[in-house]
Enzyme design. Structure first.
Site, PDB file in Angstrom:
ATOM      1  CG  HIS A 126      -0.516   0.163   2.507  1.00 55.48           C
ATOM      2  ND1 HIS A 126      -0.735   1.310   3.220  1.00 55.48           N
ATOM      3  CD2 HIS A 126       0.169  -0.660   3.316  1.00 55.48           C
ATOM      4  CE1 HIS A 126      -0.200   1.169   4.429  1.00 55.48           C
ATOM      5  NE2 HIS A 126       0.350  -0.024   4.507  1.00 55.48           N
TER       6      HIS A 126
ATOM      7  CB  CYS B   8       1.982   3.784  12.611  1.00 57.80           C
ATOM      8  SG  CYS B   8       2.136   3.386  10.890  1.00 57.80           S
TER       9      CYS B   8
ATOM     10  CB  THR C 198      -5.961 -19.504   1.558  1.00 64.03           C
ATOM     11  OG1 THR C 198      -6.280 -20.746   2.176  1.00 64.03           O
ATOM     12  CG2 THR C 198      -6.401 -19.511   0.109  1.00 64.03           C
TER      13      THR C 198
HETATM   14  N1  PMP Z   1       7.768  -0.085   7.836  1.00 66.00           N
HETATM   15  C1  PMP Z   1       7.704   1.178   7.432  1.00 66.00           C
HETATM   16  C2  PMP Z   1       8.968   1.959   7.242  1.00 66.00           C
HETATM   17  C3  PMP Z   1       6.463   1.775   7.192  1.00 66.00           C
HETATM   18  O1  PMP Z   1       6.395   3.041   6.781  1.00 66.00           O
HETATM   19  C4  PMP Z   1       5.290   1.005   7.377  1.00 66.00           C
HETATM   20  C5  PMP Z   1       3.909   1.610   7.151  1.00 66.00           C
HETATM   21  N2  PMP Z   1       3.684   2.829   7.803  1.00 66.00           N
HETATM   22  C6  PMP Z   1       5.420  -0.323   7.795  1.00 66.00           C
HETATM   23  C7  PMP Z   1       6.675  -0.834   8.010  1.00 66.00           C
HETATM   24  C8  PMP Z   1       4.224  -1.191   8.029  1.00 66.00           C
HETATM   25  O2  PMP Z   1       3.606  -1.514   6.811  1.00 66.00           O
HETATM   26  P1  PMP Z   1       2.178  -2.230   6.782  1.00 66.00           P
HETATM   27  O3  PMP Z   1       1.188  -1.121   6.947  1.00 66.00           O
HETATM   28  O4  PMP Z   1       2.112  -2.885   5.437  1.00 66.00           O
HETATM   29  O5  PMP Z   1       2.151  -3.205   7.881  1.00 66.00           O
END
Ligand code: PMP
Length: 398
Positions: free
Chosen positions: A205, A330, A241
C-alpha cells in the site's frame, strides 16, 4: 473542494493499472490456488507469475526467495522472529531507535525475553553514526535490522554498506532491512548493491497496491525459520491461503514503480523541493527535519514548525482539502511526540509542531501551489493564539 493528498508515506491510492489486473481474481478466477482441478491453475499460475515479476523488479533474483505476506508488519515480524528462532545460540541484535514500530516493538519484546538489543541513536540530521554501528557489531551478533528509508523524515540509511560491514565482521550475521518506504522511491537491487542483505520487507500500500499485502525476501541459505505455521502454502514458509488478487496487484505495482523510478522520482523531487523552498521563505521559525542528511527520499518533507501544535495545523489543512500528517500515521492518534524526532533531538518547541508532506506520482504542481497558498496563513493564525509565539516580533517567545 479540491482534495490534495500529500500523505503517501501513510498509504497510496491504488493505481488503475493495478486494479485492472486484480479484478479477474475476485470474479472469474477466484479459485483456491491449492485446489487440484484444472480451473484453479490460473490462480496458482498468477501467484508464480507475480513472484517472478517481483524478483525481476528487485534485480533479477531467483523468484523462490520471495514470500508473500499480509503486510510489511508481518514481513518484519517474520524476519526478526524467524531469525531468532533459527539461531538460538546467538543473542545480540542491532537495530535503530528510529525504526517503524513493526521493528522497534519487536526489538523491545526480544529485550524483555532476554536478548541483548542495541538501539542505535541518530544525529541531528537523522543519520546513523557509522562508528557507533561498527562498535556495536560483534563476531557473535545474531542479526542487524536497519531500515532503508525512514517513513517520518525520509532520511535513508546506507544499508548496502552496513550489510557489507556486518558480513565482514562475521558471515553468519543475518542482515534484515525494512524497505517499505524505499521500494519505488529508490533503486532496490538485491543482486548488485544489496547483495549482502539476507532479508528485506516491503508492503503493497505504499506503492499504489492495496493495503493488506506485503512481501519478504529471504536469501537462499539464510538461517531463518518460518514464522506463520499451518498449511503448505509458500512451500511451508508462510502458511495461509494466498490472497491471489492482492498478490497480482502487488507485482503490477512493483513493476510500475520500479520501471519509472528514476524519471518519476525526479519529477516528484522537484515538486517537493519547490514546496520546501517556498514554505521556508514564507514561514518564520520553520526547519526541515533531516534536510542535511546525505540521502533523503525525494517525496518526503518533514517540517519542524516552532511554537505550534501539529494537530491544529492538520485540522486546518484538512478544512482546505489537504491531507498530510504529523509524525507517522501509525503513531499519530497518541499525544506522544514522535520517537524519530525525539531521537534526532528536535527541540521541544518544535517536536509537537512537526508536519509531514509525502508526495507520489499522482501529485502535480497545482497541489503544491495550493499547499503554498494556504499553509503560511494557517500557521500565522494559529501562532497568534499560541502562548509560545511573540506575535509582535514574529518569533518564538524566549
Ligand atoms: N515499515 C515502514 C517503514 C512503514 O512506513 C510502514 C507503514 N507505515 C510499515 C513498516 C508497516 O507496513 P504495513 O502497513 O504494510 O504493515
Amino acid at each position: 473542494m479540491k482534495t490534495v493528498y500529500a500523505d503517501n508515506n501513510a498509504t497510496t491510492a491504488i493505481a488503475p493499472e493495478v486494479l485492472e489486473v486484480m479484478q479477474p481474481y475476485f470474479t472469474v478466477d477466484y479459485f483456491n490456488p491449492s485446489s487440484m482441478y484444472a480451473a484453479a491453475r490460473s490462480a496458482s499460475d498468477a501467484i508464480e507469475n507475480a513472484r517472478a515479476s517481483i524478483a525481476q523488479s528487485l534485480g533479477g533474483i531467483d523468484p523462490d526467495q520471495i514470500l508473500f505476506t499480509g503486510s510489511a508488519t508481518e514481513s518484519n515480524n517474520a524476519a526478526l522472529f524467524g531469525t531468532v528462532q533459527a539461531n538460538p545460540d546467538r543473542r545480540q541484535l542491532i537495530t535503530t531507535a528510529v525504526e517503524h514500530p513493526s521493528v522497534l516493538e519487536i526489538g523491545k519484546e526480544l529485550e524483555r525475553r532476554g536478548h541483548d538489543v542495541t538501539f542505535l541513536g541518530v544525529d541531528r540530521n537523522g543519520e546513523l553514526v557509522r562508528d557507533d554501528y561498527v562498535r556495536a557489531l560483534r563476531r557473535d551478533t545474531l542479526m542487524v535490522s536497519i531500515m532503508m528509508a525512514n517513513n517520518e523524515t525520509g532520511v535513508c540509511f546506507p544499508v548496502a554498506e552496513l550489510a557489507r560491514i556486518a558480513k565482514e565482521t562475521d558471515s553468519r550475521i543475518v542482515v534484515h532491512t525494512d524497505a517499505t518506504q524505499a521500494v519505488g522511491k529508490l533503486p532496490v537491487n538485491l543482486q548488485t548493491d544489496l547483495q549482502h542483505v539476507d532479508l528485506l520487507a516491503f508492503s503493497g500500500h505504499k506503492i499504489h497496491a492495496p493495503k493488506g499485502v506485503g512481501a519478504l525476501f529471504v536469501r537462499r541459505g539464510t538461517r531463518w525459520r518460518p514464522f506463520i505455521l499451518g498449511g503448505h502454502q509458500e512451500k511451508g514458509r508462510r502458511a495461509g491461503t494466498e490472497n491471489v488478487p492482492y498478490i497480482v496487484g502487488l507485482a503490477k505495482a512493483c513493476e510500475l514503480a520500479v520501471a519509472g523510478v528514476a524519471e518519476e522520482q525526479n519529477r516528484v523531487r522537484s515538486l517537493r523541493d519547490r514546496l520546501q523552498q517556498t514554505l521556508i521563505e514564507l514561514i518564520p521559525a520553520v526547519e526541515v527535519n533531516g534536510k542535511d542528511a546525505e540521502v533523503r527520499l525525494p517525496n518526503t518533507l518533514n517540517l519542524a514548525i516552532h511554537g505550534i501544535e501539529g494537530e491544529a495545523i492538520l485540522y486546518e489543512l484538512s478544512r482546505h482539502g489537504i491531507c498530510a500528517s504529523s509524525g507517522s500515521a501509525c503513531t499519530s492518534g497518541t499525544l506522544d511526540p514522535s520517537h524519530v524526532l525525539k531521537a534526532m533531538q528536535v527541540p521541544f518547541s518544535a517536536i509537537h509542531g512537526s508536519l509531514r508532506f509525502s508526495l507520489s506520482r499522482y501529485n502535480n504542481e497545482a497541489d503544491i501551489e495550493w499547499i503554498i497558498a494556504v499553509l503560511p496563513d494557517i500557521i500565522a493564525r494559529i501562532r497568534k493564539i499560541s502562548p509560545y509565539w511573540d506575535d509582535k516580533r514574529n518569533c518564538l517567545k524566549l
